[in-house]
Write a protein that holds these residues in place. Structure first.
Motif, mmCIF file in Angstrom:
data_model
loop_
_atom_site.group_PDB
_atom_site.id
_atom_site.type_symbol
_atom_site.label_atom_id
_atom_site.label_comp_id
_atom_site.label_asym_id
_atom_site.label_seq_id
_atom_site.Cartn_x
_atom_site.Cartn_y
_atom_site.Cartn_z
ATOM 1 N N THR A 143 0.795 -1.076 0.193
ATOM 2 C CA THR A 143 0.184 0.064 0.131
ATOM 3 C C THR A 143 0.908 1.257 -0.010
ATOM 4 O OG1 THR A 143 -1.695 -1.101 1.159
ATOM 5 C CG2 THR A 143 -1.997 1.108 1.049
ATOM 6 N N PRO A 144 0.782 2.152 -1.071
ATOM 7 C CA PRO A 144 -0.020 1.717 -2.397
ATOM 8 C C PRO A 144 0.497 0.859 -3.103
ATOM 9 C CG PRO A 144 1.484 3.950 -2.504
ATOM 10 C CD PRO A 144 1.575 3.217 -1.089
ATOM 11 N N ALA A 145 -0.348 0.470 -4.267
ATOM 12 C CA ALA A 145 0.129 -0.653 -5.176
ATOM 13 C C ALA A 145 1.373 -0.267 -6.036
ATOM 14 C CB ALA A 145 -1.243 -1.149 -5.886
ATOM 15 N N VAL A 146 1.452 1.050 -6.104
ATOM 16 C CA VAL A 146 2.484 1.453 -7.129
ATOM 17 C C VAL A 146 3.884 0.959 -6.469
ATOM 18 C CG1 VAL A 146 2.926 3.873 -5.950
ATOM 19 C CG2 VAL A 146 3.543 3.431 -8.401
ATOM 20 N N LYS A 147 4.010 0.959 -5.200
ATOM 21 C CA LYS A 147 5.194 0.371 -4.457
ATOM 22 C C LYS A 147 5.343 -0.986 -5.279
ATOM 23 C CE LYS A 147 7.532 0.106 -0.146
ATOM 24 N NZ LYS A 147 8.045 -1.305 -0.515
ATOM 25 N N LEU A 148 4.607 -1.724 -5.167
ATOM 26 C CA LEU A 148 4.945 -3.005 -5.806
ATOM 27 C C LEU A 148 5.127 -3.161 -7.098
ATOM 28 C CD1 LEU A 148 4.756 -6.125 -5.399
ATOM 29 C CD2 LEU A 148 2.176 -5.976 -5.980
ATOM 30 N N CYS A 149 4.732 -1.987 -7.920
ATOM 31 C CA CYS A 149 4.888 -1.770 -9.379
ATOM 32 C C CYS A 149 6.420 -1.545 -9.353
ATOM 33 C CB CYS A 149 4.167 -0.917 -9.846
ATOM 34 S SG CYS A 149 4.127 -0.557 -11.744
ATOM 35 N N ASP A 150 6.822 -0.641 -8.627
ATOM 36 C CA ASP A 150 8.241 -0.154 -8.529
ATOM 37 C C ASP A 150 9.245 -1.395 -8.415
ATOM 38 O OD1 ASP A 150 10.790 1.472 -8.490
ATOM 39 O OD2 ASP A 150 10.424 1.562 -6.212
ATOM 40 N N GLU A 151 8.789 -2.205 -7.290
ATOM 41 C CA GLU A 151 9.509 -3.356 -6.905
ATOM 42 C C GLU A 151 9.707 -4.462 -8.017
ATOM 43 O OE1 GLU A 151 7.882 -5.042 -3.346
ATOM 44 O OE2 GLU A 151 7.981 -2.900 -2.478
ATOM 45 N N ILE A 152 8.308 -4.769 -8.710
ATOM 46 C CA ILE A 152 8.428 -5.881 -9.680
ATOM 47 C C ILE A 152 9.323 -4.904 -10.972
ATOM 48 C CG2 ILE A 152 6.937 -6.728 -11.432
ATOM 49 C CD1 ILE A 152 4.955 -7.005 -9.191
ATOM 50 N N MET A 153 9.061 -3.965 -11.399
ATOM 51 C CA MET A 153 9.549 -3.471 -12.670
ATOM 52 C C MET A 153 11.022 -3.276 -12.479
ATOM 53 S SD MET A 153 7.359 -3.492 -14.551
ATOM 54 C CE MET A 153 8.089 -2.819 -15.941
ATOM 55 N N PHE A 154 11.625 -3.078 -10.883
ATOM 56 C CA PHE A 154 13.054 -2.970 -10.708
ATOM 57 C C PHE A 154 13.668 -4.311 -11.274
ATOM 58 C CE2 PHE A 154 16.961 -3.392 -8.493
ATOM 59 C CZ PHE A 154 17.365 -1.940 -8.212
ATOM 60 N N ALA A 155 13.034 -5.415 -10.610
ATOM 61 C CA ALA A 155 13.332 -6.810 -10.876
ATOM 62 C C ALA A 155 13.465 -7.045 -12.292
ATOM 63 C CB ALA A 155 12.546 -7.929 -10.466
ATOM 64 N N VAL A 156 12.315 -6.611 -13.225
ATOM 65 C CA VAL A 156 12.369 -6.795 -14.813
ATOM 66 C C VAL A 156 13.427 -6.051 -15.395
ATOM 67 C CG1 VAL A 156 10.871 -6.246 -17.077
ATOM 68 C CG2 VAL A 156 9.766 -7.240 -14.480
ATOM 69 N N GLY A 157 13.507 -4.703 -15.012
ATOM 70 C CA GLY A 157 14.584 -3.929 -15.533
ATOM 71 C C GLY A 157 16.043 -4.372 -14.992
ATOM 72 N N PHE A 158 16.187 -4.504 -13.821
ATOM 73 C CA PHE A 158 17.791 -4.989 -13.448
ATOM 74 C C PHE A 158 18.030 -6.245 -13.877
ATOM 75 C CE2 PHE A 158 20.435 -6.574 -10.024
ATOM 76 C CZ PHE A 158 21.548 -5.442 -10.115
ATOM 77 N N ALA A 159 17.349 -7.387 -13.348
ATOM 78 C CA ALA A 159 17.647 -8.813 -13.833
ATOM 79 C C ALA A 159 17.083 -9.163 -15.228
ATOM 80 C CB ALA A 159 16.945 -9.634 -12.841
ATOM 81 N N GLY A 160 15.857 -8.995 -15.530
ATOM 82 C CA GLY A 160 15.442 -9.259 -16.789
ATOM 83 C C GLY A 160 15.932 -8.688 -17.861
ATOM 84 N N ILE A 161 15.866 -7.348 -18.204
ATOM 85 C CA ILE A 161 16.229 -6.486 -19.039
ATOM 86 C C ILE A 161 17.820 -6.477 -19.261
ATOM 87 C CG2 ILE A 161 16.563 -4.046 -20.274
ATOM 88 C CD1 ILE A 161 13.464 -3.877 -19.535
ATOM 89 N N GLY A 162 18.685 -6.187 -17.841
ATOM 90 C CA GLY A 162 19.827 -5.941 -17.908
ATOM 91 C C GLY A 162 20.564 -7.361 -18.150
ATOM 92 N N GLY A 163 20.017 -8.515 -17.531
ATOM 93 C CA GLY A 163 20.728 -9.696 -17.571
ATOM 94 C C GLY A 163 20.650 -10.419 -18.765
ATOM 95 N N THR A 164 19.595 -10.229 -19.519
ATOM 96 C CA THR A 164 19.593 -10.776 -21.005
ATOM 97 C C THR A 164 19.976 -9.772 -21.896
ATOM 98 O OG1 THR A 164 17.079 -11.475 -20.276
ATOM 99 C CG2 THR A 164 17.800 -11.536 -22.588
#
Length: 512
Positions: A323-344
């Motif tokens: 709460t708020p939900a945007v905090k979860l969005c930040d956490e998930i997109m950090f993982a997507v960007g840092f590991a998913g995009i950066g790693g790939t």
């Protein structure tokens, strides 16, 4: 207009700026603004000491350990980096870190900017035993120990690269990387399960349908691409960004949006720097990452993808919901960007270089041998023979992720330069999978690129032995996006080299 506004900001969503620009946490005394000012005033002295340490292994060991030859002298009295870390890095011992961070940067540059080469250099500086010191903790280098840590229930903290992470300004707080996996009811377990079922389920219909369309989308954006076109790193990164985002969210981004997310790869160096360095640089790099995090969430809002985030939030037990939900969005997109995009991106850049018999920019030439495949034609033939093993061997030798931080659950004794040191409980411990992947007791001729090696599935590249039986049970923290990363690499490289035969990593990576 009102409908669009509600779509971009559903009830309970919140403002990303309030999350990203919250007050910093974990600020040690030596990272205070007073310390930073004094570092600037005494910079010439620190530079002389630091540069000497970065070029001479004996001096580096002294800067970290103090007078290791005279055990009666306390480490903190010698102004050692280890002694400062054991004391909580107070401001009074800041000079030890001023010279230490300069020494670390010098050593990295002297080792061709290769993280692996730096780790090996530091390992030699501390006696070539089973551990070395870097940052605020000890690093494990042997395959058996690293594998056992990965198999265990790890205690984690807000730490990265064996240093307290800058949260919540540089790193998002409460990301999976920082959570302890203490059992099926832990926050880590619930978050991983919800993330996987919503965005990373390879067995789902949405995943397989997107995978079928991926090659055609790549072709439309990169017509008639040849192996030489891999030298356009920006184009390669843009394609990888679009592929990762499409596989997870079903949206094929335009170049402008993809270029926004590409910064997760180009700004990777910012994440390994301690707060002391960021403040020394007036937070210029840190502010850019904050802006990137805001822009990434804005991109989710722009494409109306909040439903994915809200779905994940609803799957979590009430005590773990954000709460708020945007905090979860930040956490998930950090993982997507840092590991998913950066790693790939890093994976595909390595493949692009190997296929042309080139050494990747962030690697060291003396640590990679192409003696089995000395020409580009032979490299391409090896890839077509078995794309999955080719990719797995390439990232064994040059892994996108070189190490991970956990917290020691008990007191233990390690040896540096022939002397025993006691590591207290809760000391940071880094398992160095990039060195474990080259352990000669496991991998024959570890510096030689050989996709046919029998022990390939034992590589720990994806935070576990990818391809072994019951890998998720044996290695609970194995990368949840490993199949996505592999599928994207297969699609991108397969299109460029003209490999038409469909290949299923799900089948090819299964152990006996």
């Amino acid at each position: 207009m009102e409908k669009d506004s509600l779509l971009k900001s559903p009830t309970g969503w919140g403002d990303i700026n309030e999350v990203v620009y919250a007050s910093p946490q974990n600020v040690t005394g030596d990272a205070s603004w007073l310390s930073v000012c004094c570092m600037w005033l005494t910079l010439p002295v620190s530079c002389v000491q630091g540069i000497c340490g970065g070029l001479c292994q004996f001096v580096m060991a002294f800067m970290v350990l103090g007078c290791y030859c005279i055990q009666a002298i306390p480490q903190w009295l010698c102004c050692s980096a280890m002694g400062s870390a054991e004391c909580g890095r107070p401001c009074i011992l800041a000079p030890s870190w001023w010279r230490y961070v300069i020494g670390g940067l010098t050593a990295l540059i002297a080792n061709s900017r290769s993280r692996l080469a730096l780790f090996i250099w530091e390992w030699k500086a501390f006696g070539e035993d089973e551990h070395f010191w870097h940052g605020e903790g000890f690093w494990s280098v042997k395959y058996e120990e690293c594998s056992n840590i990965m198999k265990s229930q790890q205690r984690r903290s807000d730490s990265f690269a064996c240093i307290q992470a800058c949260v919540p300004d540089l790193f998002a707080s409460n990301i999976l990387l920082f959570m302890s996996n203490t059992g099926p009811e832990s926050e880590w377990a619930h978050m991983r399960s919800a993330l996987h079922s919503t965005l990373l389920d390879k067995g789902s219909t949405y995943y397989s349908e997107r995978q079928k369309k991926l090659r055609g989308l790549i072709a439309s954006d990169w017509p008639n691409a040849q192996v030489e076109d891999f030298n356009d790193k920006t184009k390669l990164q843009l394609i990888v960004v679009k592929c990762v985002f499409y596989m997870m969210f079903g949206v094929w981004l335009d170049n402008a949006d993809a270029d926004t997310l590409r910064a997760w790869r180009t700004k990777a160096v910012s994440f390994v720097l301690p707060r002391l360095v960021h403040r020394f640089l007036f937070n210029l790099l840190l502010r850019k990452v904050q802006g990137l995090r805001v822009d990434t969430v804005r991109l989710v809002e722009k494409h109306g993808l909040q439903s994915f985030i809200l779905e994940i939030n609803e799957k979590l037990p009430p005590k773990y919901r954000r709460t708020p939900a945007v905090k979860l969005c930040d956490e998930i997109m950090f993982a997507v960007g840092f590991a998913g995009i950066g790693g790939t991106c890093a994976c595909c850049e390595t493949l692009a270089a190997f296929l042309q018999c080139k050494i990747p920019e962030e690697a060291s030439a003396h640590l990679i041998s192409f003696e089995k495949y000395p020409t580009s034609a032979e490299m391409i033939a090896a890839y077509k023979s078995n794309p999955v093993t080719y990719i797995k061997e390439a990232v064994r030798i040059d892994p996108p992720v070189t190490s991970c931080t956990n917290v020691s659950k008990e007191e233990r004794v390690v040896r540096f330069r022939g002397r025993e040191y006691t590591m207290k409980e809760n000391t940071l411990n880094q398992y160095t999978l990039s060195m474990a992947n080259r352990d000669p007791s496991v991998f024959t001729n570890p510096d030689v690129f050989d996709p046919t090696r029998k022990e390939l599935d034992m590589a720990l590249t994806w935070n576990g032995a990818f391809g072994t039986r019951d890998e998720e049970k044996v290695y609970p923290r194995i990368c949840p996006g490993r199949y996505l990363s592999l599928d994207v690499a297969l699609a991108v490289v397969g299109y460029v080299v003209g490999h038409e035969e469909p290949y299923s990593p799900m089948l090819s990576c299964m152990g006996p």
